[in-house]
Design an enzyme around this catalytic site. Structure first.
Site, mmCIF file in Angstrom:
data_model
loop_
_atom_site.group_PDB
_atom_site.id
_atom_site.type_symbol
_atom_site.label_atom_id
_atom_site.label_comp_id
_atom_site.label_asym_id
_atom_site.label_seq_id
_atom_site.Cartn_x
_atom_site.Cartn_y
_atom_site.Cartn_z
ATOM 1 N N ARG A 24 34.587 40.867 40.263
ATOM 2 C CA ARG A 24 33.296 40.308 39.831
ATOM 3 C C ARG A 24 32.188 40.347 41.229
ATOM 4 O O ARG A 24 31.166 40.152 41.125
ATOM 5 C CB ARG A 24 33.693 38.725 39.683
ATOM 6 C CG ARG A 24 34.094 37.950 40.986
ATOM 7 C CD ARG A 24 34.140 36.602 40.557
ATOM 8 N NE ARG A 24 35.545 36.297 39.634
ATOM 9 C CZ ARG A 24 35.969 35.197 39.686
ATOM 10 N NH1 ARG A 24 35.760 34.106 40.282
ATOM 11 N NH2 ARG A 24 37.013 35.081 38.670
ATOM 12 N N HIS A 25 32.707 40.680 42.447
ATOM 13 C CA HIS A 25 31.806 40.838 43.456
ATOM 14 C C HIS A 25 31.957 42.249 44.247
ATOM 15 O O HIS A 25 31.529 43.154 43.782
ATOM 16 C CB HIS A 25 31.753 39.990 44.564
ATOM 17 C CG HIS A 25 32.970 39.108 44.679
ATOM 18 N ND1 HIS A 25 34.050 39.426 45.282
ATOM 19 C CD2 HIS A 25 33.307 37.723 44.759
ATOM 20 C CE1 HIS A 25 35.142 38.687 45.481
ATOM 21 N NE2 HIS A 25 34.501 37.369 44.812
ATOM 22 N N ARG A 36 22.469 41.937 39.212
ATOM 23 C CA ARG A 36 21.545 42.880 38.424
ATOM 24 C C ARG A 36 22.351 44.463 38.170
ATOM 25 O O ARG A 36 21.706 45.291 37.660
ATOM 26 C CB ARG A 36 20.443 42.961 39.278
ATOM 27 C CG ARG A 36 19.297 41.967 39.194
ATOM 28 C CD ARG A 36 19.017 41.787 37.813
ATOM 29 N NE ARG A 36 18.307 40.567 37.752
ATOM 30 C CZ ARG A 36 16.676 40.359 37.718
ATOM 31 N NH1 ARG A 36 16.245 41.326 38.160
ATOM 32 N NH2 ARG A 36 16.175 39.184 37.715
ATOM 33 N N GLU A 73 46.810 31.867 57.004
ATOM 34 C CA GLU A 73 45.621 31.192 56.696
ATOM 35 C C GLU A 73 45.846 29.946 56.234
ATOM 36 O O GLU A 73 46.196 29.905 54.844
ATOM 37 C CB GLU A 73 44.487 32.316 56.360
ATOM 38 C CG GLU A 73 43.281 31.524 56.228
ATOM 39 C CD GLU A 73 42.049 32.592 55.751
ATOM 40 O OE1 GLU A 73 42.195 33.720 56.322
ATOM 41 O OE2 GLU A 73 41.190 32.255 55.080
ATOM 42 N N THR A 107 39.275 30.919 44.911
ATOM 43 C CA THR A 107 40.448 30.657 45.043
ATOM 44 C C THR A 107 40.796 29.258 45.321
ATOM 45 O O THR A 107 40.486 28.601 46.265
ATOM 46 C CB THR A 107 40.937 31.569 46.549
ATOM 47 O OG1 THR A 107 40.445 32.782 46.203
ATOM 48 C CG2 THR A 107 42.425 31.496 46.658
ATOM 49 N N GLU A 138 41.232 40.550 51.469
ATOM 50 C CA GLU A 138 41.918 39.690 50.720
ATOM 51 C C GLU A 138 42.383 40.236 49.442
ATOM 52 O O GLU A 138 41.621 40.969 48.515
ATOM 53 C CB GLU A 138 41.049 38.227 50.429
ATOM 54 C CG GLU A 138 40.614 37.550 51.572
ATOM 55 C CD GLU A 138 39.693 36.564 51.417
ATOM 56 O OE1 GLU A 138 39.314 35.745 52.392
ATOM 57 O OE2 GLU A 138 38.987 36.368 50.418
ATOM 58 N N HIS A 176 29.917 37.525 48.480
ATOM 59 C CA HIS A 176 28.819 37.071 47.686
ATOM 60 C C HIS A 176 27.451 37.692 47.909
ATOM 61 O O HIS A 176 26.352 37.621 47.062
ATOM 62 C CB HIS A 176 28.491 35.309 48.048
ATOM 63 C CG HIS A 176 29.955 34.947 47.352
ATOM 64 N ND1 HIS A 176 30.125 35.062 46.038
ATOM 65 C CD2 HIS A 176 30.960 33.979 47.937
ATOM 66 C CE1 HIS A 176 31.318 34.051 45.879
ATOM 67 N NE2 HIS A 176 31.705 33.609 47.063
ATOM 68 N N GLY A 192 32.465 32.597 54.234
ATOM 69 C CA GLY A 192 31.605 33.338 53.626
ATOM 70 C C GLY A 192 30.603 32.614 52.798
ATOM 71 O O GLY A 192 29.266 32.979 52.969
ATOM 72 N N HIS A 200 38.047 28.398 54.015
ATOM 73 C CA HIS A 200 37.425 28.024 52.417
ATOM 74 C C HIS A 200 36.444 26.875 52.699
ATOM 75 O O HIS A 200 37.181 25.768 53.263
ATOM 76 C CB HIS A 200 38.661 27.886 51.738
ATOM 77 C CG HIS A 200 38.294 28.440 50.244
ATOM 78 N ND1 HIS A 200 37.512 27.438 49.418
ATOM 79 C CD2 HIS A 200 38.325 29.441 49.698
ATOM 80 C CE1 HIS A 200 37.369 27.895 48.099
ATOM 81 N NE2 HIS A 200 38.058 29.261 48.139
ATOM 82 N N HIS A 211 37.091 40.430 49.529
ATOM 83 C CA HIS A 211 38.327 39.974 48.323
ATOM 84 C C HIS A 211 38.068 40.861 47.236
ATOM 85 O O HIS A 211 36.811 40.582 46.467
ATOM 86 C CB HIS A 211 38.009 38.651 47.967
ATOM 87 C CG HIS A 211 38.953 38.117 47.166
ATOM 88 N ND1 HIS A 211 39.298 36.710 46.741
ATOM 89 C CD2 HIS A 211 40.221 38.803 46.577
ATOM 90 C CE1 HIS A 211 40.284 36.515 45.947
ATOM 91 N NE2 HIS A 211 40.889 37.712 45.756
ATOM 92 N N ARG A 264 38.579 41.382 43.990
ATOM 93 C CA ARG A 264 39.312 40.405 42.960
ATOM 94 C C ARG A 264 39.482 41.426 41.659
ATOM 95 O O ARG A 264 38.979 42.521 41.576
ATOM 96 C CB ARG A 264 38.505 39.307 42.187
ATOM 97 C CG ARG A 264 38.169 38.280 43.583
ATOM 98 C CD ARG A 264 37.528 37.226 42.621
ATOM 99 N NE ARG A 264 38.239 36.185 41.896
ATOM 100 C CZ ARG A 264 38.906 35.405 42.094
ATOM 101 N NH1 ARG A 264 38.674 34.505 43.407
ATOM 102 N NH2 ARG A 264 39.738 34.823 41.441
ATOM 103 N N ASN A 314 32.903 36.552 55.347
ATOM 104 C CA ASN A 314 33.201 37.066 54.158
ATOM 105 C C ASN A 314 31.755 37.442 53.436
ATOM 106 O O ASN A 314 31.174 36.671 53.360
ATOM 107 C CB ASN A 314 34.169 35.802 53.402
ATOM 108 C CG ASN A 314 34.630 36.340 52.037
ATOM 109 O OD1 ASN A 314 33.853 37.028 51.371
ATOM 110 N ND2 ASN A 314 35.655 36.060 51.496
HETATM 111 N N1 PXP Z 1 39.533 32.897 53.072
HETATM 112 C C1 PXP Z 1 40.108 33.131 52.101
HETATM 113 C C2 PXP Z 1 41.653 33.618 51.913
HETATM 114 C C3 PXP Z 1 39.595 33.048 50.808
HETATM 115 O O1 PXP Z 1 39.959 33.316 49.656
HETATM 116 C C4 PXP Z 1 38.022 32.656 50.987
HETATM 117 C C5 PXP Z 1 37.248 32.899 49.865
HETATM 118 O O2 PXP Z 1 37.198 33.824 49.205
HETATM 119 C C6 PXP Z 1 37.518 32.377 52.232
HETATM 120 C C7 PXP Z 1 38.501 32.455 53.408
HETATM 121 C C8 PXP Z 1 36.095 31.978 52.322
HETATM 122 O O3 PXP Z 1 35.799 30.806 51.782
HETATM 123 P P1 PXP Z 1 34.218 30.463 51.437
HETATM 124 O O4 PXP Z 1 33.724 31.500 50.952
HETATM 125 O O5 PXP Z 1 34.253 28.946 50.720
HETATM 126 O O6 PXP Z 1 33.795 30.313 52.929
#
Ligand code: PXP
Length: 246
Positions: A52-53, A21, A154, A104, A73, A13, A219, A197, A46, A48, A10
């Protein structure tokens, strides 16, 4: 056992740092190229609702830049459905989304939201997008995924990760058993189980050892570690830990 436990990286970030910036650096597309070069199995992003990212324009650029499958996502909204249908990513993982949350925070209530989700899951599936539902590891949610004919679920591993951080090993073991039982139940019903996650070098192995799991999506930790050891090394190390646990 799913033969190869795929690692979806992921890259949200990387975009978080870019957006701090407002410019173009660091570019999540460059991160996607590194994921491909180092043997990652997929890119997860993702989009959103508050952007935001990841930005809308990133999706097309990510898909153009590598041959890796993109797992988008997305919240179950009309806007996100249209964006998914415009881009046709390999997969779409439907997540619950609240604007005020930092990440999430829980799984989708697939059981309670059947009527809202059914047409979205249906349209994504008809467009050839592999639909995944991000749910808590509970039988009721898996039954809902079966009714919705989702090919993938998932499991949210955030609770497991938090219990470990809080030093509640017993609680973490109980949550691990729930994830393991849920993965077995999903697989028995023909649904491919994934998980993600809050996974880190420290907590990934008991999850990676669950035989039915086919994919982990990771991620925040990988991008955070990349600051210290580089993105290639961060992914390589996660890959090695996952392989060792299988
Ligand atoms: N899977 C899903 C469905 C998510 O929403 C996220 C976070 O965006 C992740 C995996 C990855 O989570 P993490 O960034 O905590 O590794």
């Amino acid at each position: 056992m799913a033969s190869h436990l795929r690692l979806g990286v992921n890259i949200d970030h990387v975009a978080t740092i870019r957006n701090a910036r407002g410019g173009d650096h660091p570019d999540p597309v460059r991160a996607a190229e590194i994921v491909a070069a180092v043997g990652g199995d997929g890119i997860t992003a993702h989009l959103r609702e508050d952007r935001r990212h990841i930005r809308d324009s990133d999706l097309h650029r990510i898909m153009e830049s590598t041959d890796l499958p993109l797992n988008l996502e997305m919240a179950a909204t009309e806007e996100m459905l249209q964006i998914a249908l415009d881009h046709i990513p390999h997969a779409a993982c439907i997540v619950p989304e609240k604007r005020e949350e930092r990440t999430t925070e829980g799984g989708l209530d697939a059981a309670g939201q059947h009527n809202h989700l059914a047409p979205i899951v249906g349209q994504l599936g008809e467009a050839g997008i592999r639909v995944s539902l991000f749910i808590e590891p509970h039988a009721r949610q898996i039954e809902a995924a079966i009714h919705l004919k989702a090919p993938v679920v998932e499991f949210h591993t955030g609770r497991y990760a938090h219990l470990l951080l809080d030093g509640d090993n017993e609680g973490a073991q109980a949550e691990l058993r729930r994830i393991s039982d849920a993965a077995a139940l999903a697989a028995k019903n023909g649904i491919e189980p994934h998980a993600g996650h809050g996974l880190t070098f420290e907590n990934v192995q008991p999850i990676a050892a669950i035989p039915q799991l086919a994919e982990l999506n990771i991620g925040h930790y990988l991008v955070g570690e990349a600051i210290f050891i580089g993105l290639e090394e961060s992914i390589r190390k996660m890959r090695a830990l996952m392989d060792e646990a299988r």
